[in-house]
Design a protein around this motif. Structure first.
Motif, PDB file in Angstrom:
ATOM      1  N   ASP A 111     -23.694  -5.717   8.916  1.00  0.00           N
ATOM      2  CA  ASP A 111     -24.053  -5.478   7.349  1.00  0.00           C
ATOM      3  C   ASP A 111     -24.600  -4.341   7.455  1.00  0.00           C
ATOM      4  OD1 ASP A 111     -26.557  -6.198   8.397  1.00  0.00           O
ATOM      5  OD2 ASP A 111     -26.779  -7.704   6.886  1.00  0.00           O
ATOM      6  N   GLY A 112     -24.869  -3.562   8.526  1.00  0.00           N
ATOM      7  CA  GLY A 112     -25.686  -2.490   8.426  1.00  0.00           C
ATOM      8  C   GLY A 112     -27.227  -2.449   8.828  1.00  0.00           C
ATOM      9  N   SER A 113     -27.589  -3.548   8.889  1.00  0.00           N
ATOM     10  CA  SER A 113     -29.045  -3.667   9.087  1.00  0.00           C
ATOM     11  C   SER A 113     -29.483  -3.304  10.446  1.00  0.00           C
ATOM     12  CB  SER A 113     -29.638  -5.190   8.780  1.00  0.00           C
ATOM     13  OG  SER A 113     -29.262  -5.689   7.518  1.00  0.00           O
ATOM     14  N   GLU A 114     -30.559  -2.485  10.436  1.00  0.00           N
ATOM     15  CA  GLU A 114     -30.970  -1.822  11.757  1.00  0.00           C
ATOM     16  C   GLU A 114     -31.974  -2.819  12.268  1.00  0.00           C
ATOM     17  OE1 GLU A 114     -32.810   2.077  11.687  1.00  0.00           O
ATOM     18  OE2 GLU A 114     -30.720   2.850  11.335  1.00  0.00           O
ATOM     19  N   LEU A 115     -31.898  -2.907  13.827  1.00  0.00           N
ATOM     20  CA  LEU A 115     -32.550  -3.565  14.821  1.00  0.00           C
ATOM     21  C   LEU A 115     -33.295  -2.939  15.897  1.00  0.00           C
ATOM     22  CD1 LEU A 115     -30.194  -6.560  15.646  1.00  0.00           C
ATOM     23  CD2 LEU A 115     -31.655  -6.552  13.779  1.00  0.00           C
ATOM     24  N   LEU A 116     -34.568  -3.105  15.974  1.00  0.00           N
ATOM     25  CA  LEU A 116     -35.110  -2.819  17.169  1.00  0.00           C
ATOM     26  C   LEU A 116     -35.082  -3.675  18.090  1.00  0.00           C
ATOM     27  CD1 LEU A 116     -36.951  -0.962  18.926  1.00  0.00           C
ATOM     28  CD2 LEU A 116     -39.018  -1.669  17.674  1.00  0.00           C
ATOM     29  N   LEU A 117     -34.571  -3.634  19.377  1.00  0.00           N
ATOM     30  CA  LEU A 117     -34.461  -4.685  20.333  1.00  0.00           C
ATOM     31  C   LEU A 117     -35.303  -4.009  21.523  1.00  0.00           C
ATOM     32  CD1 LEU A 117     -30.513  -4.946  20.631  1.00  0.00           C
ATOM     33  CD2 LEU A 117     -32.258  -6.558  19.374  1.00  0.00           C
ATOM     34  N   ARG A 118     -36.301  -4.807  21.843  1.00  0.00           N
ATOM     35  CA  ARG A 118     -37.127  -4.556  22.842  1.00  0.00           C
ATOM     36  C   ARG A 118     -37.730  -5.734  24.017  1.00  0.00           C
ATOM     37  NH1 ARG A 118     -42.358  -6.116  22.468  1.00  0.00           N
ATOM     38  NH2 ARG A 118     -43.589  -6.388  20.027  1.00  0.00           N
ATOM     39  N   GLU A 119     -38.345  -5.316  24.993  1.00  0.00           N
ATOM     40  CA  GLU A 119     -38.751  -6.436  25.629  1.00  0.00           C
ATOM     41  C   GLU A 119     -40.003  -7.076  25.084  1.00  0.00           C
ATOM     42  OE1 GLU A 119     -39.680  -4.141  29.431  1.00  0.00           O
ATOM     43  OE2 GLU A 119     -37.811  -4.112  30.032  1.00  0.00           O
ATOM     44  N   VAL A 120     -39.874  -8.429  25.414  1.00  0.00           N
ATOM     45  CA  VAL A 120     -41.190  -9.267  25.109  1.00  0.00           C
ATOM     46  C   VAL A 120     -42.293  -9.025  26.123  1.00  0.00           C
ATOM     47  CG1 VAL A 120     -42.149 -11.684  24.760  1.00  0.00           C
ATOM     48  CG2 VAL A 120     -39.876 -10.778  23.860  1.00  0.00           C
ATOM     49  N   THR A 121     -43.460  -8.860  25.631  1.00  0.00           N
ATOM     50  CA  THR A 121     -44.456  -8.578  26.527  1.00  0.00           C
ATOM     51  C   THR A 121     -45.818  -9.533  26.189  1.00  0.00           C
ATOM     52  OG1 THR A 121     -45.863  -6.810  25.240  1.00  0.00           O
ATOM     53  CG2 THR A 121     -44.113  -6.044  26.605  1.00  0.00           C
TER      54      THR A 121
END
Length: 202
Positions: free
Chosen positions: A14-24
């Motif tokens: 749907d065009g929504s942006e995501l930040l995918l990052r490592e869990v710390t």
């Protein structure tokens, strides 16, 4: 040890942006906040038992990832990083068979049905393959009909074990299996492939 970028950007259909990052380990409070937003059904299906709160031992297990034998990534709203985010996914390499990684996904109730599951699944698939795993395995309780149907649709091989199903995905068969360290652009492209190939409501 990081063999890929520690974070990447992606988009939902749907065009929504995501930040995918490592869990710390710094995500402990985020994990507590996310757990408090899960309903009792989600908790039972994810942890296979009823939990009133999340204890220190479980917090350590969820947020202490070496990104080699335990992969853990989260999906966040890049414009609201103070929020717990949309969900997270993990892969644990089996000690008795290092070629197998057990995958688990958790999407917060307010964000289910938007395709977040396939984004995390696709990302973890590629990373697990790069780490030498040959099988990605999901264990799903019999009562979790939605997850079972979703994993079946992705092409997993299903084995019944009484109270739960074991669903295996052969990582060696995928056309996107990589032999080199991927860039952020390449990881994003692979995630888009999974979105296009499978779509998905999870």
């Amino acid at each position: 040890m990081h063999f890929v970028p520690a974070s990447i950007f992606a988009k939902l259909s749907d065009g929504s942006e995501l930040l995918l990052r490592e869990v710390t380990a710094a995500d402990r409070e985020r994990a507590i906040d996310a757990f408090d937003r899960l309903n009792s059904g989600d908790i039972a299906m994810r942890f296979w038992r009823d939990l009133i709160d999340i204890n220190d031992e479980l917090l350590d297990r969820l947020t202490s990832a070496d990104q080699i034998n335990h992969l853990a990534w989260c999906a966040l709203n890049p414009e609201r990083l103070e929020d717990p985010g949309y969900g997270a996914g993990s892969v644990w390499r089996l000690k008795n068979d290092p070629s197998v990684g057990e995958i688990s996904l958790t999407i917060l109730p307010d964000y289910q049905g938007r395709g977040l599951g396939i984004v995390l699944f696709g990302l973890l698939w590629v990373l697990a393959r790069l780490l030498g795993m040959q099988i990605l395995r999901a264990n799903v309780l019999n009562a979790n009909h939605r997850a079972l149907s979703w994993f079946k649709r992705l092409g997993g091989e299903v084995h019944s074990h009484g109270a739960f199903y074991e669903i295996d995905f052969c990582l060696m068969d995928n056309a996107l299996a990589a032999s080199e360290i991927p860039s952020q652009v390449e990881l994003t492209r692979w995630i888009h492939f999974f979105q296009t190939e499978f779509g998905g409501e999870s």
